[in-house]
Scaffold this motif. Structure first.
Motif, PDB file in Angstrom:
ATOM      1  N   TRP A 144       0.835  -1.199   0.000  1.00  0.00           N
ATOM      2  CA  TRP A 144       0.000   0.000   0.000  1.00  0.00           C
ATOM      3  C   TRP A 144       0.871   1.252   0.000  1.00  0.00           C
ATOM      4  O   TRP A 144       0.603   2.213  -0.713  1.00  0.00           O
ATOM      5  N   TYR A 174       2.287   1.703  -3.431  1.00  0.00           N
ATOM      6  CA  TYR A 174       1.253   2.200  -4.334  1.00  0.00           C
ATOM      7  C   TYR A 174       1.047   3.698  -4.145  1.00  0.00           C
ATOM      8  O   TYR A 174       0.947   4.455  -5.115  1.00  0.00           O
ATOM      9  N   GLU A 175       0.991   4.116  -2.882  1.00  0.00           N
ATOM     10  CA  GLU A 175       0.826   5.544  -2.598  1.00  0.00           C
ATOM     11  C   GLU A 175       2.007   6.358  -3.134  1.00  0.00           C
ATOM     12  O   GLU A 175       1.818   7.451  -3.652  1.00  0.00           O
ATOM     13  N   ALA A 209       3.886   5.494  -5.698  1.00  0.00           N
ATOM     14  CA  ALA A 209       3.842   5.451  -7.158  1.00  0.00           C
ATOM     15  C   ALA A 209       2.765   6.362  -7.734  1.00  0.00           C
ATOM     16  O   ALA A 209       2.923   6.878  -8.850  1.00  0.00           O
ATOM     17  N   THR A 210       1.681   6.569  -7.004  1.00  0.00           N
ATOM     18  CA  THR A 210       0.595   7.418  -7.512  1.00  0.00           C
ATOM     19  C   THR A 210       0.788   8.890  -7.176  1.00  0.00           C
ATOM     20  O   THR A 210      -0.065   9.707  -7.497  1.00  0.00           O
ATOM     21  N   GLY A 211       1.888   9.203  -6.517  1.00  0.00           N
ATOM     22  CA  GLY A 211       2.211  10.609  -6.280  1.00  0.00           C
ATOM     23  C   GLY A 211       1.640  11.193  -5.011  1.00  0.00           C
ATOM     24  O   GLY A 211       1.369  12.389  -4.950  1.00  0.00           O
ATOM     25  N   ALA A 212       1.465  10.381  -3.992  1.00  0.00           N
ATOM     26  CA  ALA A 212       1.006  10.911  -2.706  1.00  0.00           C
ATOM     27  C   ALA A 212       2.063  11.871  -2.167  1.00  0.00           C
ATOM     28  O   ALA A 212       3.262  11.612  -2.289  1.00  0.00           O
TER      29      ALA A 212
END
Length: 170
Positions: free
Chosen positions: A65, A68-69, A71-74
């Motif tokens: 998780w 993923y965060e 990689a998505t630009g959090a």
């Protein structure tokens, strides 16, 4: 005088020489197996190994998780600090998988590693519980306390006493 050869299944082991420090097969059976038992592994070992493995899986899920965060630009204050945190989650998950595996096999060092891991879980679980996340806190505290109690069970201590390449030692 020598004895005739006997197949290993029928052989009764000779007692260890005095002072050798090695138990004979008659004095010690791995896992504290009593004469009437069919299995040498106590159920508590399976419970502890399952809980430790579940904790490792939870850490692996948290790392996924987290990745993923990232990689998505959090938004993060330090990208490399976040990568380091994810690497720590992955390393600790791998360590707990190893602890669960080798505990199930009966290695001595895994009891201490399991205990330390549970103490870390307690240090995170109590603030989580008192911070208002009751179910998440209980989900951490109850298994951790159960593992700590089971780690000191006499059968678990006896079973998890194998050292590296030598016969089990108590």
């Amino acid at each position: 005088m020598s004895r005739p050869p006997v197949p290993p299944s029928n052989a009764s082991p000779d007692p260890a020489p005095e002072g050798s420090g090695e138990p004979s097969g008659q004095e010690y059976q791995h896992g504290g197996q009593e004469p009437g038992q069919t299995s040498g592994r106590p159920r508590a070992i399976g419970v502890i190994a399952a809980i430790v493995t579940a904790e490792a899986t939870a850490l692996l899920a948290a790392a996924a998780w987290y990745g993923y965060e990232l990689a998505t630009g959090a938004p993060v204050l330090s990208f490399w600090g976040a990568v380091f945190t994810m690497a720590l989650l992955l390393a600790f998950a791998a360590w707990l998988y190893a602890v669960g595996h080798f505990l199930f096999r009966g290695y001595r060092w895994t009891r201490a590693a399991s205990l330390v891991a549970q103490l870390f879980v307690l240090t995170i679980g109590f603030p989580t519980l008192t911070g208002g996340l009751v179910w998440a806190g209980l989900a951490m505290l109850v298994p951790a306390v159960l593992v700590i109690v089971l780690l000191f069970d006499k059968r678990v201590v006896t079973y998890a006493s194998m050292t590296g390449g030598s016969p089990p030692a108590v």
